[in-house]
Design a protein around this motif. Structure first.
Motif, PDB file in Angstrom:
ATOM      1  N   HIS A 120       0.865  -1.260   0.047  1.00 43.62           N
ATOM      2  CA  HIS A 120       0.031   0.071  -0.087  1.00 43.62           C
ATOM      3  C   HIS A 120       1.026   1.212  -0.052  1.00 43.62           C
ATOM      4  CE1 HIS A 120      -3.553  -2.243   0.626  1.00 43.62           C
ATOM      5  NE2 HIS A 120      -3.196  -3.033   1.446  1.00 43.62           N
ATOM      6  N   ASP A 121       2.206   1.135  -0.038  1.00 47.75           N
ATOM      7  CA  ASP A 121       3.070   2.342  -0.028  1.00 47.75           C
ATOM      8  C   ASP A 121       3.025   3.104  -1.199  1.00 47.75           C
ATOM      9  OD1 ASP A 121       3.747   1.545   2.684  1.00 47.75           O
ATOM     10  OD2 ASP A 121       5.671   0.615   1.975  1.00 47.75           O
ATOM     11  N   GLY A 122       3.116   4.463  -0.864  1.00 43.17           N
ATOM     12  CA  GLY A 122       3.034   5.474  -1.989  1.00 43.17           C
ATOM     13  C   GLY A 122       4.265   5.583  -2.616  1.00 43.17           C
ATOM     14  N   PRO A 123       4.507   6.824  -3.401  1.00 39.04           N
ATOM     15  CA  PRO A 123       5.797   6.918  -4.052  1.00 39.04           C
ATOM     16  C   PRO A 123       6.906   7.217  -3.331  1.00 39.04           C
ATOM     17  CG  PRO A 123       4.138   8.725  -4.450  1.00 39.04           C
ATOM     18  CD  PRO A 123       3.726   7.848  -3.559  1.00 39.04           C
ATOM     19  N   ALA A 124       6.911   7.621  -2.083  1.00 37.47           N
ATOM     20  CA  ALA A 124       7.994   8.014  -1.020  1.00 37.47           C
ATOM     21  C   ALA A 124       8.970   7.083  -1.145  1.00 37.47           C
ATOM     22  CB  ALA A 124       7.549   8.271   0.191  1.00 37.47           C
ATOM     23  N   ARG A 125      10.272   7.229  -1.195  1.00 40.89           N
ATOM     24  CA  ARG A 125      11.524   6.448  -0.987  1.00 40.89           C
ATOM     25  C   ARG A 125      11.773   6.604   0.699  1.00 40.89           C
ATOM     26  NH1 ARG A 125      16.006   8.874  -2.612  1.00 40.89           N
ATOM     27  NH2 ARG A 125      14.999  10.074  -3.996  1.00 40.89           N
ATOM     28  N   ARG A 126      11.608   5.469   1.247  1.00 42.86           N
ATOM     29  CA  ARG A 126      11.533   5.656   2.983  1.00 42.86           C
ATOM     30  C   ARG A 126      12.672   5.095   3.378  1.00 42.86           C
ATOM     31  NH1 ARG A 126       7.436   8.007   4.126  1.00 42.86           N
ATOM     32  NH2 ARG A 126       7.762   7.905   6.311  1.00 42.86           N
ATOM     33  N   PHE A 127      13.080   5.682   4.583  1.00 45.59           N
ATOM     34  CA  PHE A 127      14.083   5.077   5.221  1.00 45.59           C
ATOM     35  C   PHE A 127      13.911   5.169   6.936  1.00 45.59           C
ATOM     36  CE2 PHE A 127      15.635   7.251   1.438  1.00 45.59           C
ATOM     37  CZ  PHE A 127      16.787   6.382   0.993  1.00 45.59           C
ATOM     38  N   ARG A 128      14.693   4.185   7.642  1.00 47.80           N
ATOM     39  CA  ARG A 128      14.446   4.178   9.047  1.00 47.80           C
ATOM     40  C   ARG A 128      15.663   4.902   9.765  1.00 47.80           C
ATOM     41  NH1 ARG A 128      10.949   2.277  11.988  1.00 47.80           N
ATOM     42  NH2 ARG A 128      10.430   0.727  10.524  1.00 47.80           N
ATOM     43  N   VAL A 129      15.609   5.927  10.478  1.00 44.73           N
ATOM     44  CA  VAL A 129      16.678   6.723  11.044  1.00 44.73           C
ATOM     45  C   VAL A 129      16.860   5.744  12.286  1.00 44.73           C
ATOM     46  CG1 VAL A 129      16.908   8.821  12.679  1.00 44.73           C
ATOM     47  CG2 VAL A 129      15.204   8.836  10.956  1.00 44.73           C
ATOM     48  N   ALA A 130      18.407   5.608  11.998  1.00 44.85           N
ATOM     49  CA  ALA A 130      18.896   4.417  12.959  1.00 44.85           C
ATOM     50  C   ALA A 130      18.980   4.784  14.410  1.00 44.85           C
ATOM     51  CB  ALA A 130      20.595   4.337  12.476  1.00 44.85           C
ATOM     52  N   GLY A 131      18.493   3.913  14.922  1.00 40.81           N
ATOM     53  CA  GLY A 131      18.323   3.938  16.625  1.00 40.81           C
ATOM     54  C   GLY A 131      16.943   4.908  17.085  1.00 40.81           C
ATOM     55  N   SER A 132      16.016   4.630  15.961  1.00 43.32           N
ATOM     56  CA  SER A 132      14.735   5.286  16.414  1.00 43.32           C
ATOM     57  C   SER A 132      13.710   4.275  15.620  1.00 43.32           C
ATOM     58  CB  SER A 132      14.556   6.665  16.056  1.00 43.32           C
ATOM     59  OG  SER A 132      14.034   6.799  14.803  1.00 43.32           O
ATOM     60  N   GLU A 133      12.420   4.678  16.044  1.00 42.32           N
ATOM     61  CA  GLU A 133      11.269   3.880  15.342  1.00 42.32           C
ATOM     62  C   GLU A 133      10.808   4.791  13.986  1.00 42.32           C
ATOM     63  OE1 GLU A 133       9.842   0.927  16.175  1.00 42.32           O
ATOM     64  OE2 GLU A 133      11.730   0.654  16.972  1.00 42.32           O
ATOM     65  N   CYS A 134      11.639   5.953  14.099  1.00 44.07           N
ATOM     66  CA  CYS A 134      10.849   6.889  13.021  1.00 44.07           C
ATOM     67  C   CYS A 134      11.375   6.738  11.591  1.00 44.07           C
ATOM     68  CB  CYS A 134      11.446   8.383  13.577  1.00 44.07           C
ATOM     69  SG  CYS A 134      11.284   9.535  12.319  1.00 44.07           S
ATOM     70  N   THR A 135      10.435   6.925  10.788  1.00 44.59           N
ATOM     71  CA  THR A 135      10.865   6.760   9.208  1.00 44.59           C
ATOM     72  C   THR A 135      10.630   7.953   8.538  1.00 44.59           C
ATOM     73  OG1 THR A 135       8.708   6.180   8.289  1.00 44.59           O
ATOM     74  CG2 THR A 135      10.132   4.362   9.080  1.00 44.59           C
ATOM     75  N   VAL A 136      11.751   8.212   7.471  1.00 45.82           N
ATOM     76  CA  VAL A 136      11.683   9.426   6.792  1.00 45.82           C
ATOM     77  C   VAL A 136      11.622   9.267   5.390  1.00 45.82           C
ATOM     78  CG1 VAL A 136      13.112  11.508   6.270  1.00 45.82           C
ATOM     79  CG2 VAL A 136      13.468  10.267   8.436  1.00 45.82           C
ATOM     80  N   GLY A 137      10.528   9.865   4.688  1.00 44.22           N
ATOM     81  CA  GLY A 137      10.346   9.430   3.509  1.00 44.22           C
ATOM     82  C   GLY A 137      10.442  10.795   2.561  1.00 44.22           C
ATOM     83  N   PHE A 138      10.939  10.482   1.244  1.00 45.80           N
ATOM     84  CA  PHE A 138      11.017  11.476   0.232  1.00 45.80           C
ATOM     85  C   PHE A 138      10.348  11.462  -0.764  1.00 45.80           C
ATOM     86  CE2 PHE A 138      14.816  10.874   2.896  1.00 45.80           C
ATOM     87  CZ  PHE A 138      15.142  12.136   3.170  1.00 45.80           C
ATOM     88  N   VAL A 139       9.475  12.278  -1.199  1.00 44.14           N
ATOM     89  CA  VAL A 139       8.585  12.317  -2.407  1.00 44.14           C
ATOM     90  C   VAL A 139       8.905  13.212  -3.638  1.00 44.14           C
ATOM     91  CG1 VAL A 139       6.086  12.403  -3.154  1.00 44.14           C
ATOM     92  CG2 VAL A 139       6.754  11.778  -0.759  1.00 44.14           C
TER      93      VAL A 139
END
Ligand code: SAM
Ligand code: SF4
Length: 326
Positions: A225-244
Motif C-alpha cells: 500500500h506504500d505510496g511513491p516515497a522513498r523511505r528510510f528508518r532513522v538508525a536508533g529510532s522507530e521513526c521513518t523519513v520519506g522523500f516524495v
C-alpha cells in the motif's frame, strides 16, 4: 480495476470538501478557493454509494482529504462506512487545526492512520506559510492525536526560502515524538503552486543530504500500500523519513491511484483536471453495476501515462480541483 498501461488501481483519494481554514501559499490563492454550495457537494448517502462502488472495483486504500477534511462533519461516518466495507487501509490527511476537537471521535470510528501537514516548527514562519495558521494549536492537536491514533505521519512541503534550514529539526521532532515524516517537492499546481515552484523549489535529494549529514538512514522495503516515497528508518529510532519526488524523479509508472472530488467527479491523475462526473448519473438513478462499469471503463481508457506538470504547466490542474491529499 486497471488501466491500459497495465497498472492496477487500488488507492482512492477522496476530497470530502474543497473548503479549507488555511491558505497555504503553495496550495491556495490568497483569496481562498471557490466555495461550492451544499447541493453541489456529494451528500452523505451519495458518498457511501460511491465508496461502495470503488471498493467493489478493488480499491483497498482510501484516504480522506480536501480541502480540509476535518471541516467535513460526516468524516467519522465515512470512515466507519469504509471500515464496514472491509477497506484494508483508511487514512486521513489534515492540517491539524481541528485535531484537538475531533481526533477522539475519529479514532472511535476506526481511524488508525493520520497524515498531518507541518511545514515549520517556528510559529511565525508557520503562520506565514499557512497565511495565519496557529502552530501551537496544531501541536496540541498532534499531541492529543498521538494518544488515540497509532500511526501518524508528518507531511512537509520543501520551500527553499522558508523551511529548508529546518529539515534536521523537523526530523528530530518526529523521532522524539514517535511520528513518521515525509518531505515533498513543491508542485506547480494552480497559480499558487506555480509561483511557489518557481521561487522556492528544492529537490528531495538536497533535503536527504541534510538529513543524512545528521542521521544514518536505512532503506525500508516498500509495502503493497506504500505510496511513491522513498523511505528510510532513522538508525536508533522507530521513526521513518520519506522523500516524495514528483518533480525530480517521475514515479508515474507505479501509479495506483485515482481521486474523487467533493462534487463527485472522478479524476484520473493528481496533476491534471481530466475526469468524469459520477454524481449526475448517480442522481439520475444509475445502478451500482452501471456506476462500476462507467468507472472501470473510463479509468481504463482515460488515466494518462504520466503527469505533465513538468513539461506542460498549462495542463496542470487548478489546485482546488486537485487536492493532493498527501
Ligand atoms: N488540508 C490537508 C493538509 O494540508 O494536509 C489535506 C489537503 S492538502 C492539499 C494535502 C497535502 O498536499 C498536504 O500535505 C499539502 O502540504 C500538500 N500540497 C498542497 N499543495 C502542494 C503543492 N503545490 N506541492 C506539493 N504538495 C502540496
Ligand atoms: Fe488547506 Fe491543506 Fe491546502 Fe494548506 S495544503 S491550504 S491546509 S488544503
Amino acid at each position: 480495476m486497471g488501466d491500459r498501461f497495465g497498472r492496477r488501481i487500488s488507492y482512492l483519494r477522496v476530497s470530502l470538501t474543497e473548503h479549507c481554514n488555511f491558505r497555504c501559499r503553495y496550495c491556495s490563492p490568497l483569496g481562498g478557493t471557490p466555495r461550492f454550495t451544499r447541493p453541489e457537494h456529494a451528500q452523505p448517502a451519495e458518498w457511501d454509494r460511491l465508496l461502495t462502488v470503488f471498493h467493489a472495483l478493488g480499491i483497498r486504500h482510501m484516504r480522506f482529504t480536501g480541502g480540509e477534511p476535518l471541516l467535513y462533519p460526516g468524516l467519522g461516518e465515512r470512515i466507519a462506512h469504509a471500515r464496514a466495507l472491509g477497506v484494508e487501509r483508511i487514512s486521513v490527511s489534515t492540517n491539524g487545526y481541528l485535531l484537538e476537537r475531533r481526533a477522539p471521535a475519529l479514532a472511535e470510528a476506526g481511524l488508525a492512520r493520520l497524515n498531518v501537514s507541518l511545514d515549520s516548527l517556528d510559529a511565525a514562519r508557520f503562520a506565514a506559510i499557512t497565511r495565519g495558521g496557529d502552530l501551537e494549536r496544531v501541536l496540541r492537536g498532534l499531541a492529543l492525536a498521538r494518544t488515540v491514533i497509532p500511526r501518524i505521519k508528518l507531511n512537509v512541503v520543501l520551500l527553499r526560502g522558508d523551511n529548508l534550514s529546518e529539515v534536521p529539526a523537523l526530523v528530530a521532532f518526529a523521532c522524539a515524538h514517535g511520528y513518521d515524516i515525509q518531505f515533498i517537492e513543491t508542485m506547480p499546481l494552480g497559480s499558487a503552486g506555480a509561483a511557489t515552484r518557481a521561487r522556492d523549489y528544492v529537490s528531495v535529494a538536497e533535503a536527504q543530504a541534510l538529513v543524512s549529514a545528521r542521521h544514518a538512514l536505512q532503506p525500508v522495503a516498500r509495502g503493497p500500500h506504500d505510496g511513491p516515497a522513498r523511505r528510510f528508518r532513522v538508525a536508533g529510532s522507530e521513526c521513518t523519513v520519506g522523500f516524495v519526488s514528483p518533480i525530480s524523479e517521475n514515479f508515474c509508472s507505479g501509479c495506483n491511484r485515482v481521486r474523487l472530488t467533493a462534487t463527485g467527479r472522478l479524476v484520473y491523475c493528481l496533476g491534471q483536471d481530466d475526469g468524469v462526473d459520477l454524481l449526475g448519473p448517480l442522481r439520475a438513478g444509475a445502478s451500482h453495476e452501471a456506476l462500476c462499469d462507467l468507472v472501470r471503463e473510463r479509468v481504463f481508457h482515460e488515466k494518462p501515462e504520466r503527469h505533465t506538470f513538468n513539461d506542460d504547466p498549462a495542463r496542470a490542474a487548478p489546485v482546488y480541483m486537485m487536492r493532493l491529499g498527501g
